[in-house]
Design an enzyme around this catalytic site. Structure first.
Site, PDB file in Angstrom:
ATOM      1  N   HIS A   1     -12.048  -5.014   8.259  1.00 54.85           N
ATOM      2  CA  HIS A   1     -12.749  -4.771   6.994  1.00 54.85           C
ATOM      3  C   HIS A   1     -13.985  -3.908   7.231  1.00 54.85           C
ATOM      4  O   HIS A   1     -14.949  -3.992   6.488  1.00 54.85           O
ATOM      5  CB  HIS A   1     -13.168  -6.085   6.334  1.00 54.85           C
ATOM      6  CG  HIS A   1     -12.021  -6.934   5.884  1.00 54.85           C
ATOM      7  ND1 HIS A   1     -11.285  -7.699   6.744  1.00 54.85           N
ATOM      8  CD2 HIS A   1     -11.464  -7.119   4.661  1.00 54.85           C
ATOM      9  CE1 HIS A   1     -10.345  -8.353   6.062  1.00 54.85           C
ATOM     10  NE2 HIS A   1     -10.419  -8.011   4.809  1.00 54.85           N
TER      11      HIS A   1
ATOM     12  N   GLU B   1       0.816  -1.216   0.000  1.00 51.39           N
ATOM     13  CA  GLU B   1       0.000   0.000   0.000  1.00 51.39           C
ATOM     14  C   GLU B   1       0.847   1.263   0.000  1.00 51.39           C
ATOM     15  O   GLU B   1       0.487   2.265  -0.624  1.00 51.39           O
ATOM     16  CB  GLU B   1      -0.960   0.000   1.198  1.00 51.39           C
ATOM     17  CG  GLU B   1      -2.116  -0.982   1.079  1.00 51.39           C
ATOM     18  CD  GLU B   1      -1.737  -2.416   1.399  1.00 51.39           C
ATOM     19  OE1 GLU B   1      -0.615  -2.634   1.920  1.00 51.39           O
ATOM     20  OE2 GLU B   1      -2.557  -3.326   1.143  1.00 51.39           O
TER      21      GLU B   1
END
Lengths: 340, 327
Positions: free
Chosen positions: B129, B61
């Site tokens: 999540h 990322e």
């Protein structure tokens, strides 16, 4: 790839001028005339000079704070550097940031941040854009051996390898990450040997031999430009002063400094030029005088510039519509200063 | 001309249109090409635009965001996908230190969009999540933050984000991806960043929300209209940075009562900023203390019983509004 006499003079000029500017800045800082802290590249001048001179005009580089010479090679004027050091309103950072954090896409210079390894992923993206557009351009990024301990470094090298981008990564292994010696940063014998683990080309070079650095960088740049992918180059050198001007670096063994003092990159090139009949005391004295004149004039010019206004703090957090993103091939229409 | 499509399809439509119109726009992220993204937002993009413009990366990322920044600096318009907003933490450093400061420090625009599915699924997605990280980025000068609540806004705000010369964090509400369908203009549709939407007009109290919570606030307003004959105004902020202070203050001036609802953790959430602004700017117009309803100061739990306890919903919002109106 032999270097012409003019090439060698240029390498010498840029290294010498780098040191003259940094010596001037050191004095300036002592007089309390600098905004922010001074970090210099004393002893490592061969690396930014040898590498930046391997780039073409429309290539892009992401230098770091020890890379004065790379800025000069890309056309940064000494007065601009002193204006930056003094935080002047018309400087690259317009007083909003300090030191060699100067960015200028017209000259293909990405402004570094204090998190040094963050330049690597950015340089990967620059190189990726060149590849996506089928441009025969190369990106180059500089970092110290300390940066190689971070996750960002690994992510970037791995991504550069996987995406096969035209990138040259220059590690300036100067032995010390602030007070931490290289053996406390990594266990392997070299940084360069990591290249094979990433599946890319790697090289290790005497970082105090500007001609060797230049040849190695040029090979890597040509490999990248011809589609041969990224290269990791480890330039072995020594940080001859503290991390910054306020760091006396008492943790560095004196014998280490002494061993490297006799390998000074400027002295070494001068000795070679003298041996080749290309240099003498007269030319040396003339260059020193010329550089002193450049530095004095640059400091005077910068000192006369306007200081930032307190209200400038509000300007420039966001770009406004219509501002262009531009590159080294631009027509000069891009904005360069951070001023309003 | 408009058509009825899902929130997810609206995002897809904005990206497809931008990529057809502007060859500088490309996608970069994990599992977005062959696989089409974990939520299939970029399904079909590889076929239409090819591997140069739909780029799968390693799991990295930090490097995805850094590389998108570099590409933006040399004239591209990257759209980076972070697989889940939770994982943006691994790319936090470049966003906070590099990308966001470039224009301020040396004047170079960084036109970049970071898309990330955010928020709870209401289906046990658990602590990694389900997060709503908008406040992390609202603290960072130089980043814009967008959280659309409707399909039309998803398309229009994403189009604006792609065209914006600044880095924009575009937090998609995964709860709404397929659940919410709505009228979306076909062809070009731009919703400017920083202009709130009056999702529902009312006179008795104002709810200020964004993303999924704007949608829940509308449901709560309907409950109160049906059951209590109370007229609630719902202000959907649409964008967190910049946020539409004027629209919020105008609505509060009209109703005299304000409830701020957000899904992120309560303490130091962006809603706290909204509450503070109302208290500072509209104190004299208030008929009741500013109300606040938010996620708990806990990780977002996986089990449905605890997840429901964590999340604000239309019933909790309705209850808070009844109290607010009765004050």
């Amino acid at each position: 790839m032999s270097l012409s006499n003019d090439d060698r003079y240029a390498l010498y000029h840029y290294m010498r001028l780098s040191r003259a500017i940094e010596d001037g800045a050191w004095a300036l800082a002592g007089q309390g005339r600098m905004v922010g802290r001074l970090y210099t590249g004393h002893g490592q001048e061969a690396i930014p000079v040898g590498c930046a001179t391997a780039l073409a005009a429309d290539d892009v580089m992401a230098p770091m704070y020890r890379d004065m010479g790379a800025h000069l090679v890309r056309g940064m004027e000494p007065w601009e550097i002193f204006a930056q050091y003094m935080g002047k309103r018309g400087s690259s950072n317009a007083g909003k940031d300090s030191g060699l954090h100067m960015g200028d896409m017209k000259r293909g210079i990405i402004g570094m941040i204090s998190v040094l390894p963050d330049s690597l992923p950015v340089a990967v993206g620059v190189a990726l854009a060149f590849r996506l557009r089928d441009e025969a351009r190369v990106a180059m990024t500089f970092f110290g051996e300390g940066s190689t301990s971070t996750g960002a470094w690994h992510e970037a090298v791995n991504m550069a390898a996987v995406l096969d981008v035209p990138l040259v990564m220059i590690c300036e292994n100067n032995g010390w990450a602030l007070s931490t010696p290289a053996e406390r940063e990594f266990r392997g014998a070299t940084i360069a040997e990591r290249a094979s683990a990433y599946g890319i080309a790697g090289a290790r070079v005497d970082g105090n031999d500007v001609e060797a650095v230049h040849r190695t960088a040029r090979e890597a740049v040509e490999r990248a430009r011809s589609g041969g992918g990224p290269t990791l180059i480890e330039c072995v050198t020594m940080r001859m002063r503290g991390h910054s001007i306020i760091d006396p670096a008492e943790y560095v063994p004196p014998e280490q400094l002494a061993a490297w003092a006799v390998r000074d990159p400027i002295d070494r090139l001068r000795e070679r030029l003298v041996a080749d009949g290309l240099w003498d005391d007269g030319r040396e004295a003339a260059m020193l005088a010329e550089h002193k004149g450049i530095v004095d004039a640059a400091i005077d010019r910068a000192a006369a510039m306007e200081d930032p206004h307190p209200q400038d703090v509000y300007e420039g957090v966001f770009a406004s519509d219509g501002q262009t993103t531009d590159t080294a091939t631009s027509d000069g229409s891009t904005t360069t200063g951070a001023g309003a | 001309m408009s058509h009825v499509i899902s929130y997810l399809e609206a995002i897809r439509e904005a990206m497809r249109q931008a990529m057809r119109d502007d060859e500088r726009v490309f996608l970069i992220g994990e599992d977005i090409a062959t696989y089409g993204g974990v939520y299939k937002v970029t399904d079909g993009f590889l076929d239409e635009f090819g591997p140069r413009r739909v780029i799968d990366t390693p799991i990295a990322e930090n490097a995805i965001i850094g590389a998108a920044t570099g590409a933006a600096l040399v004239g591209m318009r990257p759209i980076a996908e972070i697989q889940f907003a939770d994982f943006i933490a691994s790319g936090f450093d470049p966003l906070v230190n590099m990308t966001s400061t470039i224009h301020y420090r040396w004047g170079q625009p960084v036109p970049l969009v970071v898309r990330a599915p955010a928020g709870a699924t209401w289906a046990s997605a658990g602590p990694f999540h389900s997060q709503s990280p908008e406040a992390w980025f609202a603290q960072v000068p130089g980043l814009k933050v967008v959280m659309p609540a409707t399909p039309a806004d998803a398309k229009g705000l994403l189009t604006a984000a792609i065209r914006d010369p600044n880095p924009v964090i575009f937090l998609e509400q995964k709860y709404l991806y397929r659940r919410l369908k709505g009228e979306v203009p076909e062809g070009e549709h731009v919703v400017p960043l920083g202009v709130a939407r009056i999702a529902r007009a009312g006179t008795d109290a104002t709810v200020i929300a964004y993303g999924t919570m704007a949608h829940k606030a509308e449901l709560a307003a309907q409950l109160l209209a049906d059951e209590d004959d109370i007229a609630i105004e719902v202000v959907d902020l649409r964008t967190i940075v910049p946020w539409d202070r004027a629209a919020v203050l105008a609505s509060v001036a009209k109703t005299g009562r304000a409830l701020v609802v957000y899904e992120a953790h309560r303490t130091a959430g962006f809603g706290a900023e909204i509450c503070a602004t109302i208290a500072e700017e509209a104190f004299a117009q208030l008929d009741a203390p500013v109300g606040r309803l938010a996620g708990l100061d806990t990780p977002v739990p996986a089990h449905p019983a605890m997840e429901a306890e964590y999340l604000p919903d239309e019933h909790k919002i309705a209850a808070a509004l009844r109290e607010l109106v009765a004050f």
